[in-house]
Design an enzyme around this catalytic site. Structure first.
Site, PDB file in Angstrom:
ATOM      1  N   SER A 101     -49.790 -23.219  -4.516  1.00 33.05           N
ATOM      2  CA  SER A 101     -48.443 -22.727  -5.238  1.00 33.05           C
ATOM      3  C   SER A 101     -47.794 -23.769  -5.737  1.00 33.05           C
ATOM      4  O   SER A 101     -47.838 -24.865  -5.531  1.00 33.05           O
ATOM      5  CB  SER A 101     -47.731 -21.857  -4.302  1.00 33.05           C
ATOM      6  N   ASN A 105     -57.893 -17.504  -1.045  1.00 36.67           N
ATOM      7  CA  ASN A 105     -56.770 -16.954  -1.817  1.00 36.67           C
ATOM      8  C   ASN A 105     -55.683 -16.163  -0.941  1.00 36.67           C
ATOM      9  O   ASN A 105     -54.579 -16.060  -1.293  1.00 36.67           O
ATOM     10  CB  ASN A 105     -57.439 -15.920  -2.986  1.00 36.67           C
ATOM     11  N   ALA A 106     -56.293 -15.640   0.378  1.00 40.60           N
ATOM     12  CA  ALA A 106     -55.261 -14.710   0.888  1.00 40.60           C
ATOM     13  C   ALA A 106     -54.266 -15.452   1.192  1.00 40.60           C
ATOM     14  O   ALA A 106     -54.091 -16.638   1.648  1.00 40.60           O
ATOM     15  CB  ALA A 106     -55.915 -14.198   2.375  1.00 40.60           C
ATOM     16  N   ASP A 118     -59.334 -10.559   9.145  1.00 39.66           N
ATOM     17  CA  ASP A 118     -57.993 -11.104   9.176  1.00 39.66           C
ATOM     18  C   ASP A 118     -58.318 -12.625   9.089  1.00 39.66           C
ATOM     19  O   ASP A 118     -58.963 -13.374  10.109  1.00 39.66           O
ATOM     20  CB  ASP A 118     -57.341 -10.748  10.386  1.00 39.66           C
ATOM     21  N   TYR A 121     -42.955 -21.597   3.751  1.00 33.47           N
ATOM     22  CA  TYR A 121     -43.831 -21.298   2.724  1.00 33.47           C
ATOM     23  C   TYR A 121     -44.397 -22.592   1.986  1.00 33.47           C
ATOM     24  O   TYR A 121     -45.540 -22.673   1.881  1.00 33.47           O
ATOM     25  CB  TYR A 121     -43.374 -20.344   1.901  1.00 33.47           C
ATOM     26  N   ALA A 144     -44.106 -25.585   2.542  1.00 42.13           N
ATOM     27  CA  ALA A 144     -44.744 -26.595   3.599  1.00 42.13           C
ATOM     28  C   ALA A 144     -46.193 -26.126   3.833  1.00 42.13           C
ATOM     29  O   ALA A 144     -47.074 -26.883   3.817  1.00 42.13           O
ATOM     30  CB  ALA A 144     -44.220 -26.601   4.915  1.00 42.13           C
ATOM     31  N   SER A 145     -46.512 -24.825   3.911  1.00 40.45           N
ATOM     32  CA  SER A 145     -47.912 -24.235   4.153  1.00 40.45           C
ATOM     33  C   SER A 145     -48.638 -24.405   2.740  1.00 40.45           C
ATOM     34  O   SER A 145     -49.988 -25.158   3.152  1.00 40.45           O
ATOM     35  CB  SER A 145     -48.101 -22.605   4.419  1.00 40.45           C
ATOM     36  N   ILE A 187     -49.391 -14.897   2.664  1.00 37.80           N
ATOM     37  CA  ILE A 187     -48.332 -14.286   2.753  1.00 37.80           C
ATOM     38  C   ILE A 187     -47.069 -14.927   2.108  1.00 37.80           C
ATOM     39  O   ILE A 187     -47.046 -16.258   2.163  1.00 37.80           O
ATOM     40  CB  ILE A 187     -48.052 -13.630   3.942  1.00 37.80           C
TER      41      ILE A 187
HETATM   42  N1  LIG Z   1     -47.194 -13.379  -8.097  1.00 39.61           N
HETATM   43  C1  LIG Z   1     -46.553 -14.532  -8.254  1.00 39.61           C
HETATM   44  O1  LIG Z   1     -45.840 -14.974  -9.087  1.00 39.61           O
HETATM   45  C2  LIG Z   1     -46.848 -15.798  -7.061  1.00 39.61           C
HETATM   46  C3  LIG Z   1     -46.841 -17.355  -7.526  1.00 39.61           C
HETATM   47  C4  LIG Z   1     -47.208 -18.096  -6.419  1.00 39.61           C
HETATM   48  C5  LIG Z   1     -47.271 -17.508  -5.171  1.00 39.61           C
HETATM   49  N2  LIG Z   1     -47.063 -16.113  -4.981  1.00 39.61           N
HETATM   50  C6  LIG Z   1     -47.068 -15.803  -3.575  1.00 39.61           C
HETATM   51  O2  LIG Z   1     -47.720 -14.611  -3.325  1.00 39.61           O
HETATM   52  C7  LIG Z   1     -47.360 -13.816  -2.146  1.00 39.61           C
HETATM   53  C8  LIG Z   1     -47.544 -12.289  -2.504  1.00 39.61           C
HETATM   54  O3  LIG Z   1     -48.120 -12.042  -3.934  1.00 39.61           O
HETATM   55  P1  LIG Z   1     -48.897 -10.700  -3.872  1.00 39.61           P
HETATM   56  O4  LIG Z   1     -47.892  -9.776  -4.231  1.00 39.61           O
HETATM   57  O5  LIG Z   1     -50.246 -11.039  -4.424  1.00 39.61           O
HETATM   58  O6  LIG Z   1     -49.351 -10.554  -2.431  1.00 39.61           O
HETATM   59  P2  LIG Z   1     -50.442  -9.483  -1.856  1.00 39.61           P
HETATM   60  O7  LIG Z   1     -50.525  -8.389  -2.487  1.00 39.61           O
HETATM   61  O8  LIG Z   1     -49.971  -9.184  -0.316  1.00 39.61           O
HETATM   62  O9  LIG Z   1     -51.620 -10.366  -1.834  1.00 39.61           O
HETATM   63  C9  LIG Z   1     -52.366 -11.283  -0.661  1.00 39.61           C
HETATM   64  C10 LIG Z   1     -53.691 -11.043  -0.449  1.00 39.61           C
HETATM   65  O10 LIG Z   1     -53.889 -11.622   0.777  1.00 39.61           O
HETATM   66  C11 LIG Z   1     -54.569 -10.805   1.809  1.00 39.61           C
HETATM   67  N3  LIG Z   1     -54.094 -11.025   3.139  1.00 39.61           N
HETATM   68  C12 LIG Z   1     -52.763 -11.196   3.572  1.00 39.61           C
HETATM   69  N4  LIG Z   1     -52.926 -11.697   4.800  1.00 39.61           N
HETATM   70  C13 LIG Z   1     -54.092 -11.489   5.124  1.00 39.61           C
HETATM   71  C14 LIG Z   1     -54.871 -11.984   6.336  1.00 39.61           C
HETATM   72  N5  LIG Z   1     -54.205 -12.194   7.628  1.00 39.61           N
HETATM   73  N6  LIG Z   1     -56.202 -11.768   6.459  1.00 39.61           N
HETATM   74  C15 LIG Z   1     -56.660 -11.367   5.334  1.00 39.61           C
HETATM   75  N7  LIG Z   1     -56.300 -11.387   4.139  1.00 39.61           N
HETATM   76  C16 LIG Z   1     -54.755 -11.337   4.223  1.00 39.61           C
HETATM   77  C17 LIG Z   1     -53.987  -9.450   1.290  1.00 39.61           C
HETATM   78  O11 LIG Z   1     -54.871  -8.357   1.801  1.00 39.61           O
HETATM   79  P3  LIG Z   1     -54.552  -7.389   3.100  1.00 39.61           P
HETATM   80  O12 LIG Z   1     -53.248  -7.013   3.245  1.00 39.61           O
HETATM   81  O13 LIG Z   1     -55.301  -6.175   2.605  1.00 39.61           O
HETATM   82  O14 LIG Z   1     -55.043  -8.315   4.015  1.00 39.61           O
HETATM   83  C18 LIG Z   1     -53.944  -9.600  -0.160  1.00 39.61           C
HETATM   84  O15 LIG Z   1     -54.868  -9.033  -0.747  1.00 39.61           O
HETATM   85  C19 LIG Z   1     -45.687 -14.363  -2.267  1.00 39.61           C
HETATM   86  O16 LIG Z   1     -45.441 -14.995  -0.929  1.00 39.61           O
HETATM   87  C20 LIG Z   1     -45.797 -15.337  -3.262  1.00 39.61           C
HETATM   88  O17 LIG Z   1     -44.902 -16.362  -2.878  1.00 39.61           O
HETATM   89  C21 LIG Z   1     -46.901 -15.315  -6.109  1.00 39.61           C
HETATM   90  C1  LIG Z   2     -51.912 -16.964  -4.143  1.00 38.05           C
HETATM   91  O1  LIG Z   2     -51.384 -16.359  -2.640  1.00 38.05           O
HETATM   92  C2  LIG Z   2     -50.295 -15.837  -2.860  1.00 38.05           C
HETATM   93  C3  LIG Z   2     -49.927 -15.562  -1.281  1.00 38.05           C
HETATM   94  O2  LIG Z   2     -49.272 -16.903  -0.997  1.00 38.05           O
HETATM   95  C4  LIG Z   2     -51.067 -14.481  -3.345  1.00 38.05           C
HETATM   96  O3  LIG Z   2     -50.015 -13.479  -3.452  1.00 38.05           O
HETATM   97  C5  LIG Z   2     -51.554 -14.810  -4.926  1.00 38.05           C
HETATM   98  O4  LIG Z   2     -51.854 -13.606  -5.362  1.00 38.05           O
HETATM   99  C6  LIG Z   2     -52.387 -15.862  -4.702  1.00 38.05           C
HETATM  100  N1  LIG Z   2     -52.657 -16.565  -6.114  1.00 38.05           N
HETATM  101  C7  LIG Z   2     -53.860 -16.861  -6.615  1.00 38.05           C
HETATM  102  C8  LIG Z   2     -53.926 -17.325  -7.877  1.00 38.05           C
HETATM  103  O5  LIG Z   2     -54.744 -16.986  -5.697  1.00 38.05           O
END
Ligand SMILES: NC(=O)c1ccc[n+]([C@@H]2O[C@H](COP(=O)([O-])OP(=O)(O)OC[C@H]3O[C@@H](n4cnc5c(N)ncnc54)[C@H](OP(=O)(O)O)[C@@H]3O)[C@@H](O)[C@H]2O)c1
Ligand SMILES: *[C@@H]1O[C@H](CO)[C@@H](O)[C@H](O)[C@H]1NC(C)=O
Ligand SMILES: *[C@@H]1O[C@H](CO)[C@@H](O)[C@H](O)[C@H]1NC(C)=O
Ligand SMILES: *[C@@H]1O[C@H](CO)[C@@H](O)[C@H](O)[C@H]1NC(C)=O
Length: 319
Positions: A184, A132-133, A105, A197, A199-200, A135
């Protein structure tokens, strides 16, 4: 003392504009040739060691595949070990010589220290750290029943990048490595319902811009601003205050007219930018137009949001 500030208010702006006009042409020429050079001679990733946090899904997953195709060794970090194993398996098939899976985590500092050590002990080096991680979180600020509900967003998105970076820097410096950080478009764009979000992500951009100066070219830093990239999330699936997955009607309304980029295309562009050592990448590229709007004409953005909000029925999200 007052006088000197009055004087500076008066003289500093014209002097600055004059200096910019003088320097800009030379700087542009230098940057152009610098880009051409980096474009022609990108880093060879074969045998390099790349650590990706949040590699179990979304863009992180596809980043793993792109690095794998280039022959890099991978260390994949996330909380879901089973999904990570599937990504690792596919990465190995795509050409990664050695893939390490680590369950952690990123919001826990001890776990970050530990996985950096595990990676360096296993591979003996670290070349790219991909933070990259993250939420996603959409909620009007006022609608939160308890303001502490926002804390995890900062813990994962901000501290979850800062902690691994801190522990990785000594190794990255030794191997002239790179940091790729996932910010982002929300980090610089004005938008409703993404206060914390955004702000982060803004905090990340500022932090890594400053860190780049401190590290003085020993470590290259690429800040990524993905716009709407096709994923379950960008189709409207969002985490609400209650921790449930829901579809945000306003997001869906906005999204109807927006073309998405595929996760794969996005990941490909990011790896190319990192190999060249670009400082920033906005993906898809046309989002840079929004940056111009945000700098030169923020009022226009505000008006369009007011219009959008008034035409869109938004149910209150209370937890
Ligand atoms: N897709 C877009 O168009 C776009 C563009 C800019 C920003 N975003 C942002 O992307 C976010 C979700 O996108 P997504 O569908 O790719 O999300 P996702 O599938 O949840 O991808 C996020 C990754 O981060 C990991 N993660 C989350 N919390 C963690 C922690 N505490 N420790 C370690 N790893 C962690 C997750 O893995 P685990 O859960 O296995 O830990 C997952 O692999 C949204 O908030 C969105 O605002 C998306
Ligand atoms: C950026 O982070 C978001 C979560 O905030 C994640 O869902 C997305 O896949 C990541 N994108 C890149 C380009 O790393
Ligand atoms: C990868 O998956 C395939 C099929 O699911 C399986 O046969 C193979 O043993 C797996 N390889 C590894 C290294 O886990
Ligand atoms: C908010 O939540 C925190 C943590 O769950 C709790 O300690 C605190 O008492 C809550 N505050 C209010 C005002 O509800």
């Amino acid at each position: 003392m007052k006088l000197i500030h009055k004087l500076l208010n008066f003289v500093l702006p014209p002097i600055t504009v004059f200096a910019i006009c003088l320097i800009l042409p030379f700087l542009s020429i230098f940057k152009f040739f610098d880009y051409i050079f980096r474009y022609l001679f990108p880093e060879n990733l074969k045998g390099k060691v790349v650590l990706i946090t949040g590699a179990s899904s979304g863009i992180g997953e596809h980043l793993a595949y792109e690095y794998a195709k280039k022959g890099a060794n991978l260390a994949l970090v996330a909380r879901r070990e089973d999904t990570l194993r599937e990504v690792a398996n596919k990465s190995a098939q795509l050409g990664s010589p050695d893939v390490l899976v680590i369950r952690a985590d990123v919001s826990q500092v001890d776990q970050c220290k530990q996985f950096i050590e595990v990676v360096v002990n296993h591979f003996g080096r670290l070349d790219h750290l991909v933070c990259n991680a993250g939420i996603g979180f959409h909620c009007a600020f006022e609608d939160a029943s308890n303001v502490t509900n926002f804390v995890p967003v900062m813990d994962v998105n901000f501290w979850g990048s800062i902690y691994p970076t801190y522990f990785a820097i000594p190794y990255l410096k030794r191997f002239k490595g790179k940091i790729v950080v996932n910010a982002s478009v929300a980090g610089w764009m004005i938008q409703p319902r993404v206060t914390i979000y955004g702000a982060s992500k803004a905090a990340l951009i500022n932090f890594y811009d400053n860190l780049r100066v401190e590290l003085a070219r020993k470590v290259s830093i690429t800040i990524v601003s993905p716009g709407f990239v096709d994923s379950e999330l960008s189709r409207g699936k969002l985490l609400t205050m209650r921790g449930e997955v829901e579809v945000d009607p306003m997001i869906r309304k906005i999204l109807r007219g927006i073309p998405f980029e595929s996760t794969r295309e996005c990941a490909k562009a990011i790896v190319a930018a990192a190999s060249r050592g670009d400082k920033y990448i906005t993906e898809p590229w046309w989002y840079n137009v929004l940056y111009l709007l945000r700098i030169l004409c923020p009022d226009m953005l505000e008006w369009s949001y007011h219009l959008l909000l008034s035409t869109c029925e938004i149910p209150l999200e209370r937890d």
